[in-house]
Design an enzyme around this catalytic site. Structure first.
Site, mmCIF file in Angstrom:
data_model
loop_
_atom_site.group_PDB
_atom_site.id
_atom_site.type_symbol
_atom_site.label_atom_id
_atom_site.label_comp_id
_atom_site.label_asym_id
_atom_site.label_seq_id
_atom_site.Cartn_x
_atom_site.Cartn_y
_atom_site.Cartn_z
ATOM 1 N N LYS A 79 14.589 -5.258 6.420
ATOM 2 C CA LYS A 79 13.463 -6.087 5.988
ATOM 3 C C LYS A 79 12.828 -6.759 7.209
ATOM 4 O O LYS A 79 13.547 -7.119 8.165
ATOM 5 C CB LYS A 79 13.980 -7.135 4.992
ATOM 6 C CG LYS A 79 12.902 -7.955 4.309
ATOM 7 C CD LYS A 79 13.514 -8.860 3.235
ATOM 8 C CE LYS A 79 12.471 -9.712 2.529
ATOM 9 N NZ LYS A 79 13.043 -10.546 1.442
ATOM 10 N N SER A 154 10.797 -10.232 -3.118
ATOM 11 C CA SER A 154 9.965 -10.003 -1.968
ATOM 12 C C SER A 154 10.386 -8.819 -1.104
ATOM 13 O O SER A 154 9.600 -8.343 -0.290
ATOM 14 C CB SER A 154 9.959 -11.259 -1.094
ATOM 15 O OG SER A 154 11.264 -11.508 -0.579
ATOM 16 N N SER A 178 15.086 -11.925 -4.587
ATOM 17 C CA SER A 178 14.322 -10.941 -3.799
ATOM 18 C C SER A 178 15.048 -9.657 -3.451
ATOM 19 O O SER A 178 14.429 -8.732 -2.936
ATOM 20 C CB SER A 178 13.826 -11.578 -2.505
ATOM 21 O OG SER A 178 12.651 -12.291 -2.770
HETATM 22 N N1 GLN Z 1 10.464 -14.304 -6.299
HETATM 23 C C1 GLN Z 1 11.072 -15.503 -5.785
HETATM 24 C C2 GLN Z 1 10.041 -16.347 -5.084
HETATM 25 O O1 GLN Z 1 8.915 -15.988 -5.062
HETATM 26 C C3 GLN Z 1 12.237 -15.158 -4.921
HETATM 27 C C4 GLN Z 1 11.930 -14.927 -3.499
HETATM 28 C C5 GLN Z 1 13.125 -14.577 -2.680
HETATM 29 O O2 GLN Z 1 14.225 -14.406 -3.205
HETATM 30 N N2 GLN Z 1 12.925 -14.546 -1.392
HETATM 31 O O3 GLN Z 1 10.349 -17.401 -4.581
#
Ligand code: GLN
Length: 473
Positions: A79, A154, A178
């Site tokens: 990532k 994400s 994410s």
């Molecule tokens: N979808 C969640 C957010 O927008 C989780 C993001 C993540 O785990 N980095 O905060």
């Protein structure tokens, strides 16, 4: 079967037996990236020459009968928020375009130390904020099962890299879902380890008390291999734990294992087919010997509210360092304060700005007690609620996400509906627990994920259950 379709465990056997070389495997992945990435946009940079060089080194080690570990010669994706010395890493943000990593994240150093082949960096929502990979400075990633739909986020790029067989595995980060949510939406396995299991050193911070690195893989067994390579205490991250290391404990069946269905989670709104598919998954676990029972998990709804207060507070603090002075983008020829303001306004996208503003507001004098402190109090109640549930059962099951992959653009104009996609995943981060998402049928023609949540440091338990489910599905 194409080589890039192999699991890590299968590839390992063939590499060890000498009927496959890392060079062949890496070339197969690179060919698949060239074939599919222009459409899917999962990788934002591919290190073709470096990857082939690392593969060659691995093959040379093999010819000397040396092997650095289970991942030696195995091609993986990273990532874009994991530091990789000498390489550009940007957290999917314009503010860090051109930023070159000064050192390796501990997780990356460990992968390299085991001889893994790093294929490239993968797309993500800016600073890991989002559930769709649409908030990226590099444009959205597409879901390989339907190009009109999001891959989740994400870590959407890492999920797609594995789902589309461009890499044998990939690393992501999970602050509120994410890893698990994009794994669910793309039909891969995604593991969020216990907070403290894997060092966060060199992971660009989103919300430091919730962030955790973890693997995407085709199978639970492969996820375990990556976890084994990454885990362990690290002097560079004081939140890493000295708890005994994870060792896989594969089982024949689930007899004696008590699995809880949290009433509050199952009472929440979700897509009908998601509900029926995951219920079918629960039946499969029962057929393999698990005892299934309903349990109470109070404050399940409040977890989302707690997360969306604590997380932006930490985001506002962590992202304060991006001021146009030390890293990346700078708007020039202005007085100091305007340089800060204009650089940040230009460098951050709308979702990052929204969260920085919300967090700054919630931490400000007069509001701190009402928001941040209150959220931290409820966080304690949530932790206790999980502890209580784990006195009755050994693990919990919910869907990973309430809906299958939605259409690109469907939720970008309404942040709250996007945040609701995290309803089943954020509680796990708020309580610091491990959880895995495992593919479990289809809804609306798209993959569904079943989430297994374990006690602190019981990755072995949830991965064993996930593997038994994979065998029976
Ligand atoms: N979808 C969640 C957010 O927008 C989780 C993001 C993540 O785990 N980095 O905060």
């Amino acid at each position: 079967m194409k080589l890039n379709e192999l699991t890590i465990a299968e590839a390992r056997k063939r590499l060890d037996a000498g009927d496959l070389t890392s060079t062949e495997l890496t070339k197969a992945c690179i060919a698949e990236i060239k074939n599919q990435n222009p459409t899917l946009n999962a990788f934002i940079e591919v290190y073709e020459d470096d990857a082939l060089e690392q593969a060659l080194r691995s093959d040379e080690r093999h010819s000397r009968s040396e092997c650095l570990g289970a991942l030696d010669g195995v091609p993986l994706g990273l990532k874009d928020n994991l530091l990789n010395q000498g390489k550009e890493v940007t957290s999917g943000s314009n503010i860090l375009k051109g930023h070159i990593s000064a050192y390796d994240a501990t997780a990356v150093r460990k992968l390299k130390g085991q001889g893994a082949v790093i294929l490239g960096r993968t797309n993500m929502d800016e600073f890991a904020m989002g559930s769709s990979t649409e908030h990226s400075a590099y444009g959205p990633t597409k879901n390989p099962h339907d190009l009109e739909r999001v891959p989740g986020g994400s870590s959407g790029g890492s999920a797609v890299a594995v789902a589309a067989k461009m890499a044998l595995g990939a690393l992501g980060s999970d602050t509120g879902g994410s890893i698990r949510q994009p794994a669910a939406l793309c039909g891969t396995v995604g593991l969020k380890p216990t907070y403290g299991r894997i060092s966060r050193s060199g992971l660009m911070a989103m919300a430091s008390s919730l962030d955790q690195i973890g693997p995407f893989a085709k199978t639970a067994e492969d996820a375990a291999l990556i976890l084994e390579a990454l885990q362990g205490p690290d002097s560079l991250d004081q939140t890493t734990s000295n708890h005994p290391l994870f060792v896989p404990e594969w089982k024949k069946d689930l007899s004696g294992v008590r699995i809880g269905l949290p009433r509050q989670a199952w009472g929440a709104g979700m897509h009908d087919e998601v509900r029926s598919e995951v219920m079918r998954g629960v039946e499969a676990l029962k057929e393999r010997g698990a005892e299934i029972k309903e349990v109470d998990l109070p404050y399940a709804d409040e977890a989302l509210a707690v997360y969306y207060v604590v997380m932006p507070c930490e985001v506002s603090a962590n992202l304060a360092r991006f001021d146009g002075m030390r890293y990346g983008l700078r708007v020039k020829d202005l007085p100091l304060f305007e340089t800060y303001a204009k650089s940040r306004a230009k460098g951050f996208g709308p979702e990052a700005r929204r969260r920085i503003l919300l967090g700054t507001y919630a931490l400000s004098r007069g509001y701190y007690d009402a928001y941040y402190l209150q959220a931290k109090r409820v966080q304690t109640l949530i932790r206790k609620a999980y502890e209580q549930a784990f006195t009755e059962v050994d693990m919990l099951v919910t869907p990973t996400a309430p809906n299958p992959a939605f259409r690109l653009g469907e939720k970008t104009t309404d942040p709250l509906t996007m945040y609701l996609e995290d309803v089943f995943t954020v509680g796990v981060n708020v309580a610091g627990l491990p959880a895995v998402s495992v593919p479990c049928g289809k809804a609306d023609g798209m993959p569904v994920g079943m989430q297994l949540i374990g006690r602190h440091f019981d990755e072995a338990g949830i991965l064993a259950a996930a593997r038994i489910f994979e065998e029976s599905d």
